[in-house]
Each structure stands twice: as structure tokens, then as C-alpha cells.
Motif scaffolding. Structure first.
Motif, PDB file in Angstrom:
ATOM      1  N   MET A  96     -14.577  12.813   6.325  1.00 19.60           N
ATOM      2  CA  MET A  96     -14.046  13.944   7.071  1.00 19.60           C
ATOM      3  C   MET A  96     -12.538  13.816   7.153  1.00 19.60           C
ATOM      4  SD  MET A  96     -15.185  12.723  10.934  1.00 19.60           S
ATOM      5  CE  MET A  96     -14.674  14.236  11.673  1.00 19.60           C
ATOM      6  N   GLU A  97     -11.878  14.942   7.466  1.00 16.09           N
ATOM      7  CA  GLU A  97     -10.436  14.933   7.635  1.00 16.09           C
ATOM      8  C   GLU A  97     -10.082  14.336   9.006  1.00 16.09           C
ATOM      9  OE1 GLU A  97      -8.092  15.715   5.469  1.00 16.09           O
ATOM     10  OE2 GLU A  97      -9.639  16.123   3.962  1.00 16.09           O
ATOM     11  N   PRO A  98      -8.983  13.590   9.105  1.00 10.61           N
ATOM     12  CA  PRO A  98      -8.608  13.012  10.402  1.00 10.61           C
ATOM     13  C   PRO A  98      -8.493  14.049  11.516  1.00 10.61           C
ATOM     14  CG  PRO A  98      -7.318  12.009   8.650  1.00 10.61           C
ATOM     15  CD  PRO A  98      -8.093  13.126   8.017  1.00 10.61           C
ATOM     16  N   ALA A  99      -8.018  15.252  11.161  1.00 11.84           N
ATOM     17  CA  ALA A  99      -7.850  16.286  12.192  1.00 11.84           C
ATOM     18  C   ALA A  99      -9.182  16.729  12.785  1.00 11.84           C
ATOM     19  CB  ALA A  99      -7.116  17.487  11.607  1.00 11.84           C
ATOM     20  N   GLU A 100     -10.290  16.454  12.076  1.00  8.63           N
ATOM     21  CA  GLU A 100     -11.607  16.869  12.564  1.00  8.63           C
ATOM     22  C   GLU A 100     -12.224  15.856  13.531  1.00  8.63           C
ATOM     23  OE1 GLU A 100     -12.754  19.068   8.314  1.00  8.63           O
ATOM     24  OE2 GLU A 100     -13.862  17.326   9.004  1.00  8.63           O
ATOM     25  N   PHE A 101     -11.612  14.690  13.648  1.00  8.75           N
ATOM     26  CA  PHE A 101     -12.180  13.639  14.496  1.00  8.75           C
ATOM     27  C   PHE A 101     -11.919  13.956  15.966  1.00  8.75           C
ATOM     28  CE2 PHE A 101     -12.071   9.499  16.654  1.00  8.75           C
ATOM     29  CZ  PHE A 101     -13.297   8.986  16.253  1.00  8.75           C
ATOM     30  N   GLY A 102     -12.908  13.708  16.808  1.00  8.40           N
ATOM     31  CA  GLY A 102     -12.775  13.943  18.239  1.00  8.40           C
ATOM     32  C   GLY A 102     -13.040  12.674  19.038  1.00  8.40           C
ATOM     33  N   VAL A 103     -12.368  12.548  20.164  1.00  6.20           N
ATOM     34  CA  VAL A 103     -12.532  11.405  21.066  1.00  6.20           C
ATOM     35  C   VAL A 103     -13.307  11.865  22.289  1.00  6.20           C
ATOM     36  CG1 VAL A 103     -11.368   9.723  22.528  1.00  6.20           C
ATOM     37  CG2 VAL A 103     -10.427  10.289  20.286  1.00  6.20           C
ATOM     38  N   CYS A 104     -14.448  11.241  22.528  1.00  5.31           N
ATOM     39  CA  CYS A 104     -15.250  11.546  23.709  1.00  5.31           C
ATOM     40  C   CYS A 104     -15.169  10.360  24.668  1.00  5.31           C
ATOM     41  CB  CYS A 104     -16.707  11.823  23.333  1.00  5.31           C
ATOM     42  SG  CYS A 104     -17.754  12.196  24.755  1.00  5.31           S
ATOM     43  N   PHE A 105     -14.783  10.621  25.901  1.00  9.36           N
ATOM     44  CA  PHE A 105     -14.677   9.556  26.893  1.00  9.36           C
ATOM     45  C   PHE A 105     -16.065   9.265  27.457  1.00  9.36           C
ATOM     46  CE2 PHE A 105     -10.417  11.395  26.788  1.00  9.36           C
ATOM     47  CZ  PHE A 105      -9.662  10.253  26.595  1.00  9.36           C
ATOM     48  N   ASP A 106     -16.799   8.405  26.731  1.00 12.36           N
ATOM     49  CA  ASP A 106     -18.160   8.065  27.132  1.00 12.36           C
ATOM     50  C   ASP A 106     -18.132   7.047  28.266  1.00 12.36           C
ATOM     51  OD1 ASP A 106     -17.411   5.702  25.922  1.00 12.36           O
ATOM     52  OD2 ASP A 106     -18.689   5.962  24.166  1.00 12.36           O
ATOM     53  N   ARG A 107     -19.330   6.562  28.634  1.00  9.84           N
ATOM     54  CA  ARG A 107     -19.430   5.672  29.781  1.00  9.84           C
ATOM     55  C   ARG A 107     -18.608   4.401  29.581  1.00  9.84           C
ATOM     56  NH1 ARG A 107     -20.526   6.053  35.136  1.00  9.84           N
ATOM     57  NH2 ARG A 107     -19.242   4.254  35.560  1.00  9.84           N
ATOM     58  N   GLU A 108     -18.610   3.866  28.374  1.00 15.85           N
ATOM     59  CA  GLU A 108     -17.872   2.623  28.117  1.00 15.85           C
ATOM     60  C   GLU A 108     -16.378   2.833  28.291  1.00 15.85           C
ATOM     61  OE1 GLU A 108     -17.259  -0.589  24.469  1.00 15.85           O
ATOM     62  OE2 GLU A 108     -19.001   0.753  24.488  1.00 15.85           O
ATOM     63  N   LEU A 109     -15.850   3.935  27.752  1.00 15.97           N
ATOM     64  CA  LEU A 109     -14.427   4.216  27.910  1.00 15.97           C
ATOM     65  C   LEU A 109     -14.089   4.532  29.359  1.00 15.97           C
ATOM     66  CD1 LEU A 109     -13.685   6.363  24.725  1.00 15.97           C
ATOM     67  CD2 LEU A 109     -13.206   3.942  25.099  1.00 15.97           C
ATOM     68  N   LEU A 110     -15.010   5.215  30.057  1.00 21.69           N
ATOM     69  CA  LEU A 110     -14.772   5.504  31.473  1.00 21.69           C
ATOM     70  C   LEU A 110     -14.684   4.213  32.283  1.00 21.69           C
ATOM     71  CD1 LEU A 110     -14.518   7.368  33.901  1.00 21.69           C
ATOM     72  CD2 LEU A 110     -17.019   7.558  33.926  1.00 21.69           C
ATOM     73  N   ASP A 111     -15.564   3.250  31.974  1.00 22.85           N
ATOM     74  CA  ASP A 111     -15.509   1.968  32.682  1.00 22.85           C
ATOM     75  C   ASP A 111     -14.168   1.275  32.452  1.00 22.85           C
ATOM     76  OD1 ASP A 111     -18.026   2.314  33.729  1.00 22.85           O
ATOM     77  OD2 ASP A 111     -19.043   1.161  32.170  1.00 22.85           O
ATOM     78  N   GLN A 112     -13.650   1.383  31.229  1.00 21.81           N
ATOM     79  CA  GLN A 112     -12.329   0.805  30.955  1.00 21.81           C
ATOM     80  C   GLN A 112     -11.261   1.484  31.812  1.00 21.81           C
ATOM     81  OE1 GLN A 112     -13.129   0.641  26.248  1.00 21.81           O
ATOM     82  NE2 GLN A 112     -11.085  -0.001  26.833  1.00 21.81           N
TER      83      GLN A 112
END
Length: 641
Positions: free
Chosen positions: A276-292
């Protein structure tokens, strides 16, 4: 400007029993100057005109309060600027004034002015707050000494000062009474999180419902759950939030983040794996990232801990980089596993043409390595489906709690509630859905292999939890919303893959009637009404599967109706010609219709009656032989006869 002094005690500020020394005299209006410390900042022009007219016709009722300045014969207003302004409009030359001759304690003049204003036309809350701020900043008062000097509750001083934490636009709305004082403390807390949040929170309340079927957001809602009010009920509302505020659980395009060089390189590698193209990538703040983010003290949870915001561009950048690193690591591990499996399969294949020919003639059983590799793939697929199902259920539960927290009680909701078996099946309904999806009802942990482990409540535990959940509702809208959330979870949460078969509830929610006309008239439509509400209120990620299932049911129902019409037409045609058919033909057609359209096409009683018809009379009648000339009839005439 007075020099800042040490904070005064109440006795120092206004000693009880002390009498001020005043001199009453007439002073030229032109010799009086306004004070920069006057707490009143706004003057009603119409009120000034009325006061000026009264002065010109009836004179002065009350003198103003002034103090001498360093310039001989000139004075500064302590209280009475409104009357002084009116005197100017009335073109009065002299104005009666009480001249305060006793040396004043720092801040005492401002205290006098605020008290005098309180006895006349009250200061608005912002003017009052600015007065308190001046006493603290310029005269060294504390909140406690202000409260003592003015004989007001300390909480009032604190509340007024909180107003000054807010932007000017909100101060004006508070002064005008548009934003109630009850919301000031909450808005001040939001301002400490991010200066742009208070205005968004007020906007959520003042703008009213996004959709006509939503209950309006109230000031009570804001005070009780400010983070949830900020996030709003619809994804499009997230555009209102500041650019450095992110909502946990939602996906953001990678363009929202300023990646460092290492993260940018990892993103390119990851996108090569994902094709995929880099511009198509999305970041989702899941539970692990929220804990961080929580560990970094950059995340803030809602009151019910089902929603959260992450604040700070630097933190978001770090989390985005961690998300890319984690995803890249997973892709590399998958690629290594696939390469190892391919090497094992290649090693087990015959290498010579003769061996290949022999294998074609007699396929050998799989090797132990192949069996083990297949078993591992099956386990990985089971774990993947389990993780996906658990995550989907948890996301559904969060959305149900958020969007059905309270709903408008209309005719649709009433039909669903009256058709619901909640009173008798609360435990089974909660076991079927809430224990799988509602936040905090299941204990989730991560195994060493990275998969999710879920420990679910027992039947008795979940029934008590559901009862406690319903008891937490205090209004009709909340009672209806929580009930619909329980029903929706039981209808749409998935047990397969999430729960072992031995621990499944084995319950299916049914709102449709099995009693036909003897049941509640609208039970047949209750499930469809529930789905309609969910499609309207939930975001697309949760609403789309419900909509697709509804569309499939509608298509199936339309096909069934078409088949019913076709069956009725064919049966009617058969009933019309049945008397002219032989018994064998009738029997064959009855069997065909039942095979094609089901036994309901022709009931047993109908079939019995059809078979009672006599055989059609096809034998020639015993009559005299016609004369030779009568036998010379055309074939068509004979058929007609």
C-alpha cells in the motif's frame, strides 16, 4: 499602582469596629478621575441617560466616594463611577462626594468599591472575578482574606477566579448567563488539559442534538462526563477538536503526525509488506497505545472509562512511531514464518523426476512436519479469529454504552421495550451480550504468544452486574437507553470464537412473537425497530454490518413474498382444473406442489377433498348405433359434440 505587599489577614484588611474618616464636600466634576481598579467594566448607556436626567431635574441622592490623589485638589473615584459619568452627561459642574481621608490599607479601596457595587447594581461574575484577581495580584490578598473581608463564602471566591482560566468568549457567555456557573469548574478543568477544549464542550451543549432522534446534551451531562461530551456522538464531530487532541479507538491518517526519520523509514518498509502507499496508512490509538499515553499522563478517561482523549502532538508522534514499529515487527515475523514453512515443504518434496512420477501414482501421507505445520496454522487462525471477535465485541460494547447512554423515548422505543423479554430473561440476555462486550465486564489480558485472553463473568455475576447497570439510570431516557444497550448487545455480540462452546450462553434473543395475533401487535416489527435505531445512532463501523444484515433479510423477505404469490397463483390454477383431472394426475400434481412450495401449499384436508372428486366420465355412452349417414360427421364437429 500600589506596591505589592504581604497578604493581609481579615482583621488587617477591615478591622472590626474601625470607623473610616470621611469629609463630605462638593467637588468639581473635572477634578475627579476614574480608578483603574474599578471592578465594573461595563456601563449601560440607557441607564446612564436615565440617571443623568434624574440628576438634572432632582439633583443627587447619594454622594460618590473618592480619595485624594498626589495632585492637590484632585481626587480618584473609589465608588460612584456610574454617577460621575451621568453627571458629565448632565453637564453638572459640582458633585457631592465623601472624601476618604484616613490612610487606606492596600486593597481596601477596591474592597470598598466591590461592596458598594454589590449593594447597588450588582457586578457581573466576570467583573467580580477581575476584582478578586486585582486584590490578589496587586494588594497581596489571599482567597481566604478576600472572603473574610467581604463576608462571602470562600467557595464563591474560588469559583469566580476559575472563570479567568477561560477564554474571553466564554467569559462573556458566563457573564450573560448563557453558560451557567455550575459548568465553570468543569470548564476550568478542561482548560488545564488543553486551552481549546472548553469552547468545544460549550459548543456541544449549545448546538443541540446532531440528529432529531438524539437526546440533547445538557450542562448536567457536561459536568458529569466532560470527556464523553467533548468526543461527541458522531465521528464528524471529531473535526471540531484541536489538531493535537486525538480520540482513542479512532483511526487517523498518517499525515496528521510529524514522524521522525526512523519512523518514516519504518513506514516505507511496512507499506512494502502491506502493498500500500504510505499515505493510505492509518494510526489507530488502540488499548496498548492508550495505556502508553496514560503512563505518560497524556491521556484522559471519560467518567465511565469507556472513552479517552490523548493530548499533545509530541506524544501522538511517539505513539504513531510505536504503532508503526509494532506493525512492522508483526509483518516481519509473519514473513519469517512463511519462509520457514516454505523451506520445510520444499525439503519434504521429491527431488527426482522418477520420485515425482512415483508420487503421482501413489500419494504419500503427509509427514509429521507437515502435520505439525498445519496444526500450527490452524491454531494461529483460531487465535486470530478469537482476537478479532473479542476486539469487535469490546468495540461494540463501548459504542453501545456511548450512543445509547440515553435515548429519546418515542413510539419505536416503547414498542421495543414492551416486546422485550428483559423482565424474565435479564440474566440470559446479559450473558449473551453484555458480558462479552460491555467495558470492564470481562477481564482481558495478553498471553505470552500475544493473543488475548478473556475471563468472562458467571451467570449469577453477570445478572447482578446487569441489575446494577440498570439501577444506575435515573431518567426515562437513561432507563430506555441502558435497556436498549443490553438488548442490542445480546442481539449483535458474537459468541463464536470469543467463548468456548462449554461456556456459551446458548441463548438467542427473540423479540418476534410466537403467539401470532395473541401477542403484542407490534412484536413482529420490534427487532427491525431496534436495528433501525442502531443504524441511526452507531458510527459506520458498527452500523454497516447491521445495515447489511437488514438488507439481506429484506431481500429474503421480498423473495419469500414473490414465491408466495407464485404459489398462490399455481395452486389456484390447479384447483380450477382439478375436477377434470384423473385421480393419478391429481395425486401427482399435489405431490409436485408440496415438493416445490412446501406442505403449506396444499394442506392435508385440501388434498383429501381434491382426491374425493370422481373420475371424469371418459367412456362412450350406450346409445343406438347411428345411421350410416349420421356417422359421416366431421372430426371437429364430433369433438365439439
Amino acid at each position: 499602582m500600589p506596591t505589592k505587599t504581604k497578604a493581609m489577614t481579615a482583621d488587617q484588611a477591615e478591622p472590626q469596629g474601625t470607623q473610616h474618616a470621611y469629609t463630605l464636600c462638593d467637588i468639581p466634576v473635572s477634578h475627579i478621575a476614574i480608578s483603574q481598579n474599578n471592578p465594573r467594566k461595563h456601563f449601560d448607556e440607557q441607564e446612564l441617560e436615565r440617571l443623568a436626567h434624574a440628576m438634572s431635574t432632582r439633583g443627587f441622592n447619594h454622594p460618590i466616594l473618592v480619595k485624594p490623589t498626589d495632585q492637590e485638589g484632585y481626587y480618584e473615584i473609589i465608588d460612584g463611577e456610574r454617577r460621575w459619568r451621568a453627571a458629565q452627561q448632565a453637564k453638572v459642574e459640582l458633585i457631592p462626594a465623601l472624601v476618604k481621608v484616613r490612610p487606606s490599607i492596600p486593597g481596601a479601596d477596591l474592597i470598598d468599591a466591590m461592596l458598594a457595587n454589590g449593594l447597588g447594581i450588582s457586578l457581573d461574575v466576570v467583573e467580580e472575578a477581575l476584582g478578586y484577581e486585582a486584590l490578589i495580584g496587586e494588594s497581596g490578598y489571599t482567597r481566604k482574606s478576600i472572603a473574610d473581608a467581604m463576608q462571602i463564602p470562600l467557595a464563591r471566591v474560588r469559583e469566580r477566579l476559575l472563570i479567568l482560566d477561560l477564554p474571553e468568549k466564554l467569559r462573556q457567555q458566563i457573564a450573560a448567563g448563557i453558560v451557567p456557573l455550575m459548568a465553570v469548574k468543569t470548564l476550568s478543568s478542561l482548560a488545564k488539559i488543553h486551552p481549546g477544549l472548553p469552547e468545544i464542550a460549550v459548543k456541544r451543549v449549545l448546538d443541540g442534538p446532531v440528529q432529531q432522534w438524539d437526546e440533547p446534551t445538557t450542562w448536567d451531562d457536561l459536568v458529569a462526563n466532560p470527556i464523553s461530551v467533548l468526543i461527541g456522538g458522531y465521528e464528524e464531530q471529531l473535526a471540531d477538536l484541536p489538531k493535537d487532541v486525538f480520540v482513542a479507538g479512532f483511526s487517523y491518517p498518517i499525515s496528521r503526525f510529524e514522524l521522525d526519520e526512523a519512523a518514516a523509514e519504518n513506514l516505507l518498509l511496512l507499506c512494502d509488506f502491506l502493498q500500500m502507499e504510505p499515505a493510505e496508512f492509518g494510526v489507530c490509538f488502540d488499548r496498548e497505545l492508550l495505556d502508553q499515553a496514560l503512563a505518560l499522563k497524556a491521556a484522559y478517561l471519560s467518567a465511565n472509562k469507556t472513552e479517552a482523549i490523548i493530548v499533545g502532538g509530541d506524544v501522538a508522534q511517539q505513539l504513531a512511531g510505536d504503532c508503526i514499529d509494532k506493525s512492522l515487527k508483526i509483518q516481519v515475523e509473519h514473513a519469517q514464518d512463511e519462509r520457514e514453512n516454505a523451506e520445510r515443504l520444499s525439503a519434504s518434496r521429491p527431488r527426482s523426476r522418477h520420485a515425482a512420477s512415483s508420487q503421482a501414482e501413489a500419494i504419500e501421507p503427509p509427514s509429521e512436519e507437515q502435520i505439525e505445520a498445519g496444526r500450527k496454522r490452524a491454531l494461529e487462525e483460531d487465535r486470530r479469529l478469537c482476537d478479532e471477535t473479542i476486539a469487535r465485541n469490546q468495540r461494540l460494547g463501548v459504542l453501545l454504552i456511548k450512543h445509547l447512554y440515553k435515548v429519546r423515548v418515542d413510539d419505536r422505543v416503547l414498542k421495543i421495550l414492551t416486546a422485550s423479554p428483559l423482565a424474565g430473561d435479564l440474566g440470559r440476555i446479559a450473558s449473551r451480550g453484555a458480558r462479552l462486550s460491555f467495558p470492564g465486564w470481562a477481564e482481558l489480558s495478553t498471553r505470552k504468544n500475544g493473543s488475548t485472553k478473556a475471563e468472562y463473568l458467571s451467570y449469577n455475576e453477570v445478572e447482578g452486574k446487569a441489575r446494577e447497570f440498570l439501577e444506575g439510570a435515573s431518567t426515562a431516557a437513561e432507563i430506555a437507553g441502558r435497556t436498549l444497550a443490553l438488548l442490542a448487545a445480546a442481539r449483535w455480540a458474537k459468541e463464536k470464537h470469543a467463548v468456548a462452546d462449554s461456556k456459551a450462553s446458548n441463548y438467542t434473543l427473540k423479540l418476534t412473537s410466537i403467539l401470532g395475533d395473541r401477542g403484542i401487535p407490534w412484536r413482529e416489527e420490534a427487532e427491525e425497530l431496534l436495528d433501525d435505531i442502531l443504524i441511526e445512532k452507531l458510527p459506520p463501523e458498527a452500523a454497516d454490518p447491521i445495515r447489511e444484515a437488514k438488507e439481506r433479510r429484506d431481500a429474503q423477505r421480498a423473495e419469500e413474498e414473490r414465491r408466495d404469490r407464485e404459489r398462490d397463483s399455481v395452486v389456484a390454477e390447479f384447483l380450477e382444473k382439478a375436477p377434470s383431472l384423473s385421480r393419478d394426475d391429481r395425486h401427482a400434481e399435489i405431490a409436485r406442489l408440496r415438493s416445490e412450495y412446501g406442505f403449506s401449499a396444499l394442506t392435508r384436508e385440501q388434498g383429501r377433498k381434491l382426491m374425493e372428486f370422481p373420475e371424469p366420465d371418459t367412456a362412450p355412452q350406450a346409445e343406438e348405433q347411428p345411421a350410416p349417414e349420421e356417422q359421416q360427421v366431421e372430426p371437429e364437429m364430433a369433438l365439439a359434440a
